[in-house]
Write a protein that holds these residues in place. Sequence first.
Motif, PDB file in Angstrom:
ATOM      1  N   VAL A 130       0.827  -1.205   0.000  1.00  0.00           N
ATOM      2  CA  VAL A 130       0.000   0.000   0.000  1.00  0.00           C
ATOM      3  C   VAL A 130       0.862   1.257   0.000  1.00  0.00           C
ATOM      4  CG1 VAL A 130      -1.708   1.295   1.335  1.00  0.00           C
ATOM      5  CG2 VAL A 130      -1.975  -1.159   1.028  1.00  0.00           C
ATOM      6  N   ASN A 131       2.053   1.190   0.594  1.00  0.00           N
ATOM      7  CA  ASN A 131       2.935   2.357   0.615  1.00  0.00           C
ATOM      8  C   ASN A 131       3.372   2.785  -0.782  1.00  0.00           C
ATOM      9  OD1 ASN A 131       3.224   3.310   3.289  1.00  0.00           O
ATOM     10  ND2 ASN A 131       4.476   1.535   3.811  1.00  0.00           N
ATOM     11  N   ALA A 132       3.256   1.891  -1.755  1.00  0.00           N
ATOM     12  CA  ALA A 132       3.664   2.220  -3.128  1.00  0.00           C
ATOM     13  C   ALA A 132       2.564   2.920  -3.907  1.00  0.00           C
ATOM     14  CB  ALA A 132       4.073   0.942  -3.865  1.00  0.00           C
ATOM     15  N   PHE A 133       1.360   3.020  -3.337  1.00  0.00           N
ATOM     16  CA  PHE A 133       0.240   3.582  -4.073  1.00  0.00           C
ATOM     17  C   PHE A 133       0.476   5.060  -4.401  1.00  0.00           C
ATOM     18  CE2 PHE A 133      -3.408   0.614  -2.473  1.00  0.00           C
ATOM     19  CZ  PHE A 133      -2.727  -0.461  -3.004  1.00  0.00           C
ATOM     20  N   ASP A 134       0.366   5.379  -5.670  1.00  0.00           N
ATOM     21  CA  ASP A 134       0.280   6.763  -6.117  1.00  0.00           C
ATOM     22  C   ASP A 134      -0.348   6.739  -7.505  1.00  0.00           C
ATOM     23  OD1 ASP A 134       2.309   6.032  -7.889  1.00  0.00           O
ATOM     24  OD2 ASP A 134       3.868   7.123  -6.816  1.00  0.00           O
ATOM     25  N   VAL A 135      -0.477   7.902  -8.124  1.00  0.00           N
ATOM     26  CA  VAL A 135      -1.149   7.970  -9.420  1.00  0.00           C
ATOM     27  C   VAL A 135      -0.432   7.097 -10.442  1.00  0.00           C
ATOM     28  CG1 VAL A 135      -1.824   9.487 -11.300  1.00  0.00           C
ATOM     29  CG2 VAL A 135      -2.055  10.275  -8.934  1.00  0.00           C
TER      30      VAL A 135
END
Length: 354
Positions: A130-135
């Motif tokens: 989840v820490n990798a989530f971005d646009v």
Amino acid sequence: MTTCPDLFTPGVDDFELVQIAEQFDAAQERAELEHRLFEAPAPHEVVRLADKAKRHTRIAGWMNQAAARARVEEWKLQARAQAEISCNPNSNKIVLSLFDHTGNWSRPWEEAGYQVLRFDIQDDPVTGDVNAFDVAFFADYFGDFDGLDVYAILAACPCTEFALSGARHFAAKDADGRTLAAVQLVHQTLRSIEYYRPVVWAIENPVGRIEKLGGLPSWRLAFDPNHLGDPYTKKTLIWGRFNANLPIAPVEAVEGSKMHTKFGGRSMATKNARSETPEGFAYGFFLANNAIDNPVLAVANKYDRLDARLIRTAIDSGLTAEQVDCLVSDAYYFDLDDVAAEQALREAMASGVA
């Protein structure tokens, strides 16, 4: 939607944790000009399933296990029946299920024909983090879902650093960085929710300090698994935007606090067992929040700046979700003109478009 985990210090004290939560709260409040995703529930929207179970047992007593199991099986059939609908509208809706190693919470949505994507770092250290989530992450790996609506985001955030049952270890976890890492997961979940603005979002955790440190609005639902057919207790709170008035199948908690009596220990396997979503809750939550059975919720939460009473009247008059989309989406999203959007609904009802 961004994250900078490399900038974290190893640990923080109580004052710094509170500052982090307050700063995140302030950012959410500024975002409320565009949406109402993070509004606290009104008093009448807060549900304690213990109260519903008490009313049921006062009149009819506890359900026996066979009857409760049969009721949950009926809920399953209702979910699966949606997948058989011709041109199933669920197939164009995405459900993101975070920290979902077992898949239990999202399974009813999958069975009903929604496109379910599960994320858990135990299953995939790359796409499950989840820490990798971005646009860019969602664009690169998933093509941003081809522009389809993200209908729901479900998140069973890791609870070890938040649950009151482990309060004696809070000081050590705060000092060595475990608490800060857990708070960042909650904040990253909320960033994802704000980015996609789903109709339904929900974060699950035991009673503890996640609300204060995570910057969550007050909880909306409290339940124990035995309120929904699973004969044990584990007081659980759900934060988010959803219909909390779940159906019930109340049974006696003959297995007691199953999490303590059968799943003690520190291994990942026992932690997973403690956090497993009860089946009855998963299907009860689906029935109360899916788009087909709850069309007013599906439309009103999508256009949450508009008058919910007007939307209910429009749906009750016969307007479909698709017709509402055509009438209001441009004014709502591109022009940010809520007055024009509401006027379009009134004119449609007056002209008998439905």
